[in-house]
Scaffold this active site. Structure first.
Site, mmCIF file in Angstrom:
data_model
loop_
_atom_site.group_PDB
_atom_site.id
_atom_site.type_symbol
_atom_site.label_atom_id
_atom_site.label_comp_id
_atom_site.label_asym_id
_atom_site.label_seq_id
_atom_site.Cartn_x
_atom_site.Cartn_y
_atom_site.Cartn_z
ATOM 1 N N THR A 1 0.916 -1.131 0.000
ATOM 2 C CA THR A 1 0.000 0.000 0.000
ATOM 3 C C THR A 1 0.955 1.179 0.000
ATOM 4 O O THR A 1 2.151 1.004 0.162
ATOM 5 C CB THR A 1 -0.835 -0.068 1.290
ATOM 6 O OG1 THR A 1 -1.667 -1.207 1.208
ATOM 7 C CG2 THR A 1 -1.666 1.163 1.536
ATOM 8 N N THR B 1 -4.160 1.999 -2.323
ATOM 9 C CA THR B 1 -3.589 0.661 -2.468
ATOM 10 C C THR B 1 -4.257 -0.150 -3.555
ATOM 11 O O THR B 1 -5.373 0.149 -3.979
ATOM 12 C CB THR B 1 -3.730 -0.102 -1.130
ATOM 13 O OG1 THR B 1 -2.994 -1.312 -1.186
ATOM 14 C CG2 THR B 1 -5.175 -0.427 -0.795
ATOM 15 N N ASN C 1 -4.077 -3.400 -2.653
ATOM 16 C CA ASN C 1 -4.004 -4.467 -1.648
ATOM 17 C C ASN C 1 -2.622 -5.106 -1.718
ATOM 18 O O ASN C 1 -1.687 -4.578 -1.155
ATOM 19 C CB ASN C 1 -5.139 -5.481 -1.747
ATOM 20 C CG ASN C 1 -5.236 -6.330 -0.485
ATOM 21 O OD1 ASN C 1 -4.743 -5.918 0.564
ATOM 22 N ND2 ASN C 1 -5.831 -7.494 -0.561
ATOM 23 N N SER D 1 -7.754 -1.281 6.933
ATOM 24 C CA SER D 1 -6.971 -0.836 8.093
ATOM 25 C C SER D 1 -6.255 0.477 7.806
ATOM 26 O O SER D 1 -5.493 0.962 8.651
ATOM 27 C CB SER D 1 -5.917 -1.886 8.452
ATOM 28 O OG SER D 1 -6.527 -3.105 8.751
#
Ligand code: DON
Length: 575
Positions: free
Chosen positions: A387, A405, A407, A459
C-alpha cells in the site's frame, strides 16, 4: 526518456537537494532530549515512498498549487512510478484539512464489491476459502475508486485544473523513468502472479520475461493513454467512457463480475473524520469503512490512562501495555467494523473515553491475557509496503494525508488490456468466511461479509494530529493489519517519548492483533527484550520491518518531514 528530460529531473533534484542542505537545522519543540538533526522548511512539504513523485508534488506547490493540487499530482504520479501500490485500479482514503475554514474532511474512495458479488463467492465445493480465487483472480477486484477519489478531491478542494496536475504523470508514463532497484526487486517478487496477464507482461516483463534492469527506462504507453483520457474527459472516462469500455470488455472475456453498471454507479464519498483527544492533542483520522481511525483513537484512549513516558520506550512494561491494548482493539474490529452504509458501526461507543476505561480495567498490568479462539495456521505475512501513503502540507494551512492501495503488491497481478491499469485484489479484505483469516491474518464476521455494492473493511489510517488547532503531525502507512499499530506508535513516540519525527519513524515497532496470539517485535528492537516479555506470558516473534510511515510534523511554523528508513526510495522534501 530523452536526454533533456533526464536533465530536467536531475536539475530539479539537485536544486531541491541544495535547498535541503542549506536549510538544515535541529528540530526544536518535539524534544529536549532529542539530538537528531533534521531539515525544516517554511513553505510546504511533500513526503512519499518514491522520489520522483515527491518532486512532482513539490513542483506543484512551488507553482502556487495548494496541498490538494500537489497530493492529486502525487497520487497520479505514483500510479506510474510506484506501480506496486500507486494506482488507478485500486482505491483508498484521503484526509484533507482546509486551512481557510479549519475543517477536516475524509474522502472515501475505497473499492466496492461488484453488484454481482455474493457472500460465498470465494468458497469452494467443500465450503473452504479458495485463496487463489480471492486473491489472484479476476474476481479479486473491487470496483476501483482512485480516479473518482482524486478527481473529487481536486474539484472540491484544489485550485488547479485536472489537466495540469495530471501532466507530470502523463509525461512519466509516456517518456518513461529510470527503474530503481526497489522497483526491479518488487517486480521480481510479483513475477509469478503478473505473468498470467498479457498486459502486465507486456508492460513489465518485456525483456524475455524479466523485469527491466536497474536504470533502464520504463515507458508505459497504455497507461499514458488512460491518464490522457482522464485528463481530457475527467474521471467519467474511467467510469463511463473509453477506459470503462476496456475494463468491461476484459471482464466479459474473462468471466469477471465488474459491469458497466458497477462502474457508472461508483461514487467517492465525503465523510466526517473520526476524532479524539490524546493528552491535549486532537486526533483526526479515517472513519469506517476503514477500521484505522476508530481503533487508533480507541487505543489512544486506553493508553492515555497509563504514564507511558515513565515506562520508557520499548521497555517490557511499555510493550506489555501496548500489546494488551492492541489485542482489545483488534478483537473489537473483528466483530463491530464493516461498511457503515450496510450496517451500523458503533463508532461513538468504540471511541468513547468511558469504554476505554472499561477496557483498560480488563488489562492485567503484570501478565498477558491469552487471546481466545486462535485458529491454527493463520499466517500473517511480514509487513509489506504494498500500500502506499503520502502526506502534503502547504503554506496556506492545508494538509493532505492519503493512503491508497491495490491491496497486495501489483494487486491481483492482472492488468486490463490496452490500459496499463493493474487491478486490485481488495475483495480479500472482506471476510470470505466467518472466522477464517484473510491475507493479513484478520478475522471478520457478519459486518464484513461480502455483499453487492458493499465496501470491504480496511486498516488504512491516514491521520492528522492538531495542537491548539494547528497542524502538529500528519502521518499514515502501508502494512496491512500493521498499519494501525504503526501509526499509533509514531504518535506515541512523538507525544509521549518526545522524539523528533525522524526518530519516531525509525524507532523499532511492535504489533499485536489479538489473533494470532503472537507479539511481533521488529528484529532491530533490543536483543534482551524477549526474556521480560516471555515472563509476562507472550509468544514473541521477531519480524522484519513493519509499516512504512510517511509523515510531516510542524513546529513553530516550520515543516519537518520523515520518510520511513525501513524502505529505501522515499523522499521527504520541502521548500
Ligand atoms: O485496506 C487494507 O487494510 C489493506 N488492503 C491494506 C493492504 C496493505 O497495506 C498492503 N501492504 N502491506
Amino acid at each position: 526518456m530523452p536526454a533533456d528530460s533526464i536533465l530536467k529531473h536531475v536539475v530539479v533534484f539537485c536544486l531541491v537537494l541544495s535547498v535541503a542542505l542549506t536549510s538544515a537545522r535541529a528540530e526544536p519543540g518535539y524534544s529536549s532530549k532529542s539530538t537528531a538533526e533534521s531539515v525544516s522548511f517554511r513553505n510546504g512539504m511533500v513526503v512519499s515512498e518514491e522520489q520522483i513523485a515527491t518532486l512532482v508534488g513539490l513542483s506543484v506547490l512551488k507553482e502556487g498549487g495548494n496541498a490538494v493540487d500537489a497530493a492529486v499530482a502525487v497520487g497520479f504520479a505514483l500510479a506510474v512510478t510506484h506501480p506496486r501500490a500507486g494506482n488507478l485500479g485500486g482505491g483508498g482514503f484521503m484526509l484533507v484539512h482546509l486551512g481557510e475554514t479549519g475543517r477536516t474532511v475524509a474522502i472515501d474512495y475505497r473499492e466496492k464489491a461488484p453488484l454481482k458479488a455474493t457472500r460465498n463467492m470465494f468458497l469452494d465445493e467443500n465450503g473452504e476459502v479458495d485463496m487463489e480465487r480471492a486473491r489472484h483472480s479476476v474476481y479479486s477486484s473491487g470496483v476501483p475508486g482512485t480516479a473518482a477519489g482524486l478527481s473529487l478531491a481536486l474539484e472540491k478542494y484544489g485550485t488547479m485544473p485536472l489537466e495540469k496536475v495530471l501532466a507530470p504523470a502523463i509525461r512519466l508514463a509516456e517518456e518513461g523513468f529510470a527503474v530503481t532497484p526497489e522497483l526491479r526487486k518488487s517486480l521480481l517478487g510479483a513475477k509469478g502472479r503478473m505473468k498470467k496477464s498479457s498486459e502486465s507482461t507486456e508492460v513489465f516483463f518485456k525483456n524475455n520475461g524479466e523485469p527491466p534492469r536497474e536504470g533502464e527506462i520504463l515507458r508505459q504507453k497504455n497507461l499514458a493513454w488512460s491518464l490522457k483520457e482522464i485528463s481530457k474527459n475527467g474521471s467519467g472516462a474511467f467510469y463511463r467512457g473509453a477506459i470503462a469500455k476496456k475494463i468491461t470488455a476484459y471482464m466479459k472475456k474473462e468471466g469477471g463480475l465488474i459491469t458497466e453498471r458497477d462502474l457508472a454507479s461508483y461514487e467517492a464519498l465525503i465523510r466526517e473524520p473520526v476524532t479524539g483527544n490524546y493528552r491535549g492533542y486532537s486526533i483526526h483520522s479515517m472513519p469506517p469503512p476503514s477500521s484505522g481511525g476508530v481503533h487508533l483513537i480507541q487505543m489512544l484512549n486506553i493508553l492515555e490512562r497509563y504514564p507511558l513516558s515513565r515506562y520508557g520506550h520499548n521497555s517490557a512494561r511499555y510493550i506489555h501495555i501496548l500489546s494488551e491494548t492492541m489485542k482489545l482493539a483488534y478483537a473489537d474490529r473483528s466483530k463491530y467494523l464493516g461498511d457503515p452504509d450496510f450496517s451500523p458501526v458503533p463508532t461513538e461507543h468504540l471511541i468513547s473515553k468511558q469504554y476505554a476505561k472499561r477496557l483498560a480495567n480488563r488489562i492485567n498490568p503484570q501478565k498477558a491475557t491469552p487471546s481466545r479462539y486462535v485458529k491454527p495456521g493463520s499466517p500473517v505475512p511480514v509487513g509489506g509496503t504494498d500500500t502506499t501513503h503520502f502526506t502534503v502540507a502547504d503554506r496556506f494551512g492545508n494538509v493532505v494525508s492519503n493512503t491508497y492501495t491495490l491491496n497486495f503488491a501489483y494487486g491481483s497481478g492482472l492488468a486490463v488490456p490496452g490500459t496499463g491499469i493493474l487491478l486490485n485484489n481488495e475483495m480479500d479484505d472482506f471476510s470470505a468466511k466467518p472466522g477464517v483469516p484473510n491475507a493479513y491474518g484478520l478475522i471478520g464476521g457478519e459486518k464484513n461479509s461480502i455483499g453487492p455494492g458493499k465496501r470491504m473493511l480496511s486498516s488504512m489510517t491516514p491521520t492528522i494530529v492538531f495542537k491548539d488547532e494547528k497542524l502538529f503531525l500528519a502521518t499514515g502507512s502501508p502494512g496491512g493489519s500493521r498499519i494501525i499499530t504503526s501509526v499509533l506508535q509514531v504518535i506515541l513516540n512523538v507525544i509521549d517519548h518526545k522524539m523528533s519525527i525522524r526518530e519516531a519513524t525509525a524507532a523499532p515497532r511492535i504489533h499485536h492483533q489479538w489473533l494470532p496470539d503472537t507479539l511481533y517485535v521488529e528484529r532491530k528492537a533490543e536483543k534482551d527484550l524477549e526474556a521480560g516479555l516471555r515472563k509476562k506470558g507472550y509468544e514473541v516473534k521477531r519480524t522484519g520491518p513493519m509499516g512504512s510511515t510517511q509523515s510531516v510534523a510542524r513546529i513553530s511554523g516550520l515543516f519537518y518531514g520523515a520518510t520511513d528508513p525501513r524502505h529505501p526510495g522515499g523522499l521527504a522534501q520541502g521548500y
